[in-house]
Design an enzyme around this catalytic site. Structure first.
Site, PDB file in Angstrom:
ATOM      1  N   ALA A  28       0.755  -1.039   0.582  1.00 14.99           N
ATOM      2  CA  ALA A  28       0.438  -0.546   0.059  1.00 14.99           C
ATOM      3  C   ALA A  28       1.090   1.118  -0.239  1.00 14.99           C
ATOM      4  CB  ALA A  28      -0.832   0.064   1.252  1.00 14.99           C
ATOM      5  N   LEU A  32      -0.972   1.341  -7.099  1.00 14.19           N
ATOM      6  CA  LEU A  32      -2.382   0.919  -7.015  1.00 14.19           C
ATOM      7  C   LEU A  32      -2.700   0.800  -5.309  1.00 14.19           C
ATOM      8  CD1 LEU A  32      -3.206  -1.841  -9.810  1.00 14.19           C
ATOM      9  CD2 LEU A  32      -3.555   0.550 -10.566  1.00 14.19           C
ATOM     10  N   TYR A 188       5.280 -14.764 -14.580  1.00 17.64           N
ATOM     11  CA  TYR A 188       4.275 -13.373 -14.249  1.00 17.64           C
ATOM     12  C   TYR A 188       2.887 -13.766 -14.506  1.00 17.64           C
ATOM     13  CZ  TYR A 188       1.671  -9.368 -13.856  1.00 17.64           C
ATOM     14  OH  TYR A 188       1.282  -8.331 -13.326  1.00 17.64           O
TER      15      TYR A 188
END
Length: 307
Positions: A28, A32, A188
């Site tokens: 965080a 995003l 990924y």
């Protein structure tokens, strides 16, 4: 221009309140996750920022508080809390969860947001390939250790941030740790496919508990996730121009996470996949329940939930 970029839909969450609710967001301190933390704080949530680098997280928290503005102190005001969480270390994940379970009486939303993108081959503290270890296994253990608190706080929500690039991934059970071969792009995509399969199987297991689980793709966003991607020097000006024109801002990219965490529109909705605050179809390989269950069983052993 807005259609090409995938315009955010703030009206989908307009007026939503998170007063009195506790939210955990991994990763965080930037991108995003930071954008989602700021918006949920504006909605008066208690936001726990789970971040690997505590100094950077504390700095981000100060900036977010300044952006959002000081709120009157009180039981129902928003709050921002920083907690150390390294998803590349199962020991760190367990320590983080232990503290949450000791200190938090409730958990209303868990947003599995943090991720590693196309890094060179490296391993986590526990010997897992980094992208699979952080993007899938770290969040797998985190979520399982917090399930009891989520159930006790129901109705509650789990939000899993995946990627459209899941389409290029395959779950190779013979080489989950990429020890026989490694392609950073493929690995990924595989980790993002694992995210969706995990969310699907978890939603099935949580039917009737009041805990919902949904996955999403944020679109193409201008974040530092691509720090391992090399752009030729001469191409950088063009790339920067294209990214400014067509890539989403972090706030635009975070809208679906915020929507799934807060909107009454998705109350009781579980096991779905979203983009731009709308449900989207998945490829058959992301809906394979047999693969999802096998991945779950193997993941339990890998993170030490089962011997």
């Amino acid at each position: 221009w807005r259609w090409l970029r995938g315009a955010a839909r703030p009206e989908a969450i307009a007026g939503a309140s998170m007063r009195g609710k506790t939210v955990i967001i991994t990763g965080a301190n930037s991108g995003l996750g930071r954008a989602a933390a700021a918006e949920l704080l504006r909605m008066q949530a208690r936001v726990i920022m789970g971040c690997r680098d505590r100094a950077r997280a504390e700095r981000a928290a100060r900036e977010i508080r300044a952006e959002v503005g000081e709120r009157a102190e009180g039981e129902d005001s928003g709050e921002l809390v920083v907690r150390e969480l390294d998803l590349a270390s199962l020991r760190s994940v367990r320590a983080f969860c232990h503290r949450v379970l000791q200190e938090e009486p409730r958990l209303d939303v868990l947003i599995n947001n943090a991720g590693v993108f196309q890094c060179p081959y490296m391993k986590t503290e526990d010997g897992f390939e980094m992208q699979f270890g952080v993007n899938h296994l770290g969040h797998f253990l985190l979520t399982n250790l917090l399930l009891g608190l989520l159930k006790n706080s129901a109705p509650s929500r789990i939000v899993v941030v995946s990627s459209k690039l899941y389409k290029y991934g395959e779950i190779n059970f013979e080489d989950l740790n990429s020890e026989m071969s490694y392609n950073k792009s493929f690995c990924y995509s595989r980790s993002k496919l694992a995210n969706i399969l995990f969310a699907r199987e978890l939603a099935r297991r949580l039917e009737g508990t009041g805990v919902t689980v949904n996955s999403l793709h944020p679109g193409i966003v201008r974040t530092n996730l691509g720090r391992y991607v090399t752009i030729p020097l001469l191409a950088k000006p063009l790339f920067n121009l294209v990214s400014w024109a067509f890539f989403k801002t972090p706030l635009e990219g975070a809208q679906t996470s915020i929507y799934l965490a807060s909107s009454p529109d998705v109350e009781g909705v579980s096991g779905k996949y979203f983009g731009d605050c709308k449900e989207e179809e998945l490829l058959p390989k992301a809906m394979d329940d047999l693969v999802a269950r096998k991945l779950w069983d193997i993941s339990e052993v890998m993170v030490g939930l089962l011997k």
